[in-house]
Design an enzyme around this catalytic site. Structure first.
Site, mmCIF file in Angstrom:
data_model
loop_
_atom_site.group_PDB
_atom_site.id
_atom_site.type_symbol
_atom_site.label_atom_id
_atom_site.label_comp_id
_atom_site.label_asym_id
_atom_site.label_seq_id
_atom_site.Cartn_x
_atom_site.Cartn_y
_atom_site.Cartn_z
ATOM 1 N N GLU A 170 -84.845 10.102 -0.688
ATOM 2 C CA GLU A 170 -85.950 9.991 -1.650
ATOM 3 C C GLU A 170 -86.856 11.230 -1.649
ATOM 4 O O GLU A 170 -88.086 11.115 -1.597
ATOM 5 C CB GLU A 170 -86.765 8.727 -1.364
ATOM 6 C CG GLU A 170 -85.972 7.453 -1.587
ATOM 7 C CD GLU A 170 -86.790 6.190 -1.409
ATOM 8 O OE1 GLU A 170 -87.988 6.291 -1.059
ATOM 9 O OE2 GLU A 170 -86.244 5.089 -1.609
ATOM 10 N N GLU A 290 -79.569 1.984 -1.330
ATOM 11 C CA GLU A 290 -80.667 1.055 -1.077
ATOM 12 C C GLU A 290 -80.794 0.129 -2.277
ATOM 13 O O GLU A 290 -81.018 0.595 -3.400
ATOM 14 C CB GLU A 290 -82.005 1.782 -0.847
ATOM 15 C CG GLU A 290 -82.118 2.481 0.487
ATOM 16 C CD GLU A 290 -83.527 2.983 0.764
ATOM 17 O OE1 GLU A 290 -84.507 2.319 0.328
ATOM 18 O OE2 GLU A 290 -83.654 4.045 1.409
#
Length: 499
Positions: A170, A290
Site C-alpha cells: 500500500e 488483502e
C-alpha cells in the site's frame, strides 16, 4: 420460476488456482503474539505456538500465507527477526511493541506445521532494493556467501526456497511509513524486482496496486506503476474490504460483491492497457492479497470495535480490529468468494486478511479458549470445493436496487472439477427465493447440500463456539437436468452435483 440459473461445463471463465484461497498473518494486534504464538498457553508446543490454532488452520488447508505485513512491513527490518539477541522495537504502524520473538525462521516453521507455503513481503518504505535482494539470497541461495551462510549458522542448512514475494504494501497511502508517489514507487519497485530476480530467477513477484478503489490516485497509480514494472513482475496486488453502507440495510451490505467485481475488472483493464501500450504478449495476473469484511464502526453484532492504534498503545499484542462476525457477515463474505470464482481468469492469487484474531476467521483468548467465526466456514468450503474450472453462469435471477446499483437477488458461482460441480449461492433478501437450476447439457445427481441460515445477527463466541455453523440439508433425488431449489432468507448455500 422467477429465478433461473443455467449451468454448462462448456462455458469456462478460467482455471481456479489453489493459491486464490491464501491468507495473511501480519505483526498487528494479537495476530502473532496472543494468536498463533502464546508460549504460556497450556496448549503451546515446544516452540510457543498454540496447537489448537495450528489444528484449526490445518483444518482449513490454507495453500499460502502472506507475511509479515501489511502496514507493519514498511518499517520492518527482516534482520531484526533472525539470530540471537534480537532487538525490541517500536512498531510505528500499529502503535505497539515488537519483541521480534517471531521472525522469519519461526514463521516458516509454523507455516510448515499448518501445511501452507509462505508469501514473503519485502519493505519498500524504509527498506532498499539491496535489502530485498539480500533477504531473497538469505532465503533461497544454497550456501557459500556471507548472507546464505548466516542462514545456515542460524539453524537452516537448506534454503527456505520461498517462491512468492510481494514488493511492499500500500505504498500510495499517506498512512504508510515512507509512502511514495506512483513514479517513485514504480522506479523503486522495478529496480527491486530486477535485483530480486537476479538472485533467484524462479521467484514470482507482486507489485503494489492502489490501496483501494477509494484512493484518490486509483486507477492511475496502477497504470503508472505497471508502466515501470510490467516486464519484471508477475502480479499486481489489489486490496478491498467491505462493511455496511450508510443505509445499514442487509441487502446493501450483502451486495458488496457488485462493487468487488467492478474493482477487479477495472484493475484488469488498466493492466491490459499497459500491456497493449508495451506491445507485450504477457497477460498480467491479479493478486487480491488483502480482502475481507472489516467493520470500523459498531454494528448490530459488534458494538466494541477497536480503533487501530488507540487501545493499549506501546504494549506487546494489543487488541486491534477484532471484529465479531455474524451470519450476515458470512453471507456477504460468501458473495466475495463467488466474485473471486467469477473472476478466476484474472485473479490468480488471493489472501484473506487476516487469519487469527485481527478481522479473522479464528479467535483466541490469551492463555485461554479459541473459536471459529462464521466466516471460517464459507472460507473453508471455498478452499475445499472451489477448484478446477470456474464456469460462466447464465444468472437470470430477479433484480433489485442496492447502494451499489442494480444487482441480483440471488448471486452465485460454480466450479467444475473432475466430473463434479460445486455451486455457491447467496440469497440477499429477507424472503425465501425459489430458483430453477438448469444444467443445460447433461443430467446430474445432487450429492450434497450445505446451508448457513437463521438469525442474520447470530454469531459464535467463546461461550457458544458452534452457534452458527453449516448444516447439511436434504438433497433432491434422481439424476436430472433441472432442480427446483429454495434458498432461505439471508443465507449461503453450497450445492454439489456429480455427472
Amino acid at each position: 420460476m422467477k429465478n433461473r440459473i443455467v449451468v454448462s461445463k462448456d462455458y469456462t471463465i478460467g482455471s481456479i488456482e489453489r493459491e486464490l484461497w491464501g491468507s495473511f498473518v501480519e505483526h498487528m494486534g494479537r495476530s502473532v503474539y496472543g494468536g498463533i504464538y502464546d508460549p504460556e498457553h497450556p496448549l503451546a508446543d515446544e516452540h510457543g505456538f498454540r496447537k489448537d490454532v495450528i489444528a484449526a488452520i490445518k483444518e482449513l488447508n490454507v495453500p499460502i500465507i502472506r507475511y509479515p505485513g501489511g502496514n507493519f512491513l514498511s518499517g520492518y527490518c527482516w534482520k531484526d527477526g533472525i539470530g540471537k539477541n534480537r532487538p525490541v522495537r517500536l512498531d510505528l504502524a500499529w502503535g505497539q511493541i515488537e519483541p521480534n520473538l517471531v521472525g522469519l525462521h519461526e514463521f516458516f516453521d509454523w507455516s510448515e506445521k499448518v501445511g501452507s507455503d509462505v508469501m514473503m513481503a519485502v519493505n519498500m518504505g524504509t527498506g532498499t532494493p539491496s535489502d530485498a535482494a539480500q533477504i531473497v539470497e538469505y532465503c533461497n541461495y544454497a550456501g557459500g556467501t556471507t548472507t546464505s551462510e548466516l542462514r545456515r549458522a542460524n539453524g537452516k542448512a537448506e534454503p527456505f526456497a520461498i517462491k512468492t514475494w510481494c514488493i511492499g504494501n500500500e505504498m500510495d497511502g499517506d498512512w504508510q511509513i515512507c509512502a511514495l508517489t506512483a513514479e517513485e514507487y514504480g522506479r523503486k519497485a522495478a529496480e527491486t524486482a530486477k535485483l530480486m530476480k537476479w538472485v533467484d530467477s524462479d521467484i514470482r513477484l507482486t507489485i503494489c496496486g492502489s490501496s483501494s478503489p477509494v484512493s484518490p490516485t486509483y486507477p492511475d497509480w496502477d497504470r503508472v506503476v505497471l508502466q515501470h514494472t510490467y516486464n519484471y513482475v508477475d502480479y499486481i496486488s489489489l486490496h478491498r474490504y467491505y462493511t455496511y453502507t450508510e443505509s445499514g440495510r442487509l441487502e446493501d451490505f450483502m451486495s458488496a460483491h457488485t462493487d468487488f467485481d467492478g474493482f477487479i475488472k477495472t484493475v484488469a483493464s488498466t493492466a491490459d492497457y499497459v500491456g497493449a501500450y508495451k506491445r507485450s504478449k504477457k497477460k498480467m495476473k491479479l493478486s487480491l492479497d488483502e480482502w475481507n469484511i472489516w467493520h470500523t464502526k459498531p454494528t448490530a453484532t459488534d458494538a466494541d470495535v477497536y480503533n487501530d492504534t488507540s487501545k493499549d498503545r506501546w504494549t506487546v499484542g494489543p487488541r486491534r480490529v477484532e471484529n465479531v462476525y455474524d451470519l450476515a457477515d458470512a453471507v456477504a463474505f460468501a458473495g466475495l468468494v463467488c466474485t473471486l470464482v467469477n473472476n478466476a481468469d484474472r485473479v490468480k492469487m488471493g489472501c484473506l486478511a487476516q487469519l487469527v484474531n485481527v478481522i479473522a476467521p479464528v479467535m483466541t483468548e490469551n492463555g485461554g479458549r479459541m473459536f471459529r467465526q462464521t466466516i471460517y466456514y464459507p472460507y473453508q468450503l471455498a478452499i475445499k470445493y472451489a477448484k478446477g474450472r470456474a464456469l460462466r453462469l447464465a444468472n437470470q435471477s430477479e433484480k433489485m436496487d442496492s447502494d451499489y446499483g442494480e444487482t441480483e437477488k440471488i448471486y452465485a458461482a460454480c466450479a467444475y472439477d473432475e466430473g463434479e460441480y460445486a455451486l455457491f449461492a447467496i440469497n440477499k433478501t429477507g424472503e425465501e427465493q425459489e430458483c430453477l437450476l438448469d444444467f443445460a447439457t447433461e443430467s446430474v445427481v445432487m450429492k450434497e447440500r450445505i446451508e448457513m441460515k437463521g438469525d442474520p445477527h447470530a454469531h459464535n463466541s467463546f461461550d457458544e463456539p458452534d452457534k452458527v455453523v453449516p448444516a447439511k440439508a436434504a438433497c433432491e433425488k434422481g439424476k436430472k437436468a433441472q432442480f427446483g431449489i429454495k434458498l432461505p432468507p439471508y443465507s449461503f448455500t453450497l450445492l454439489r452435483f456429480a455427472e
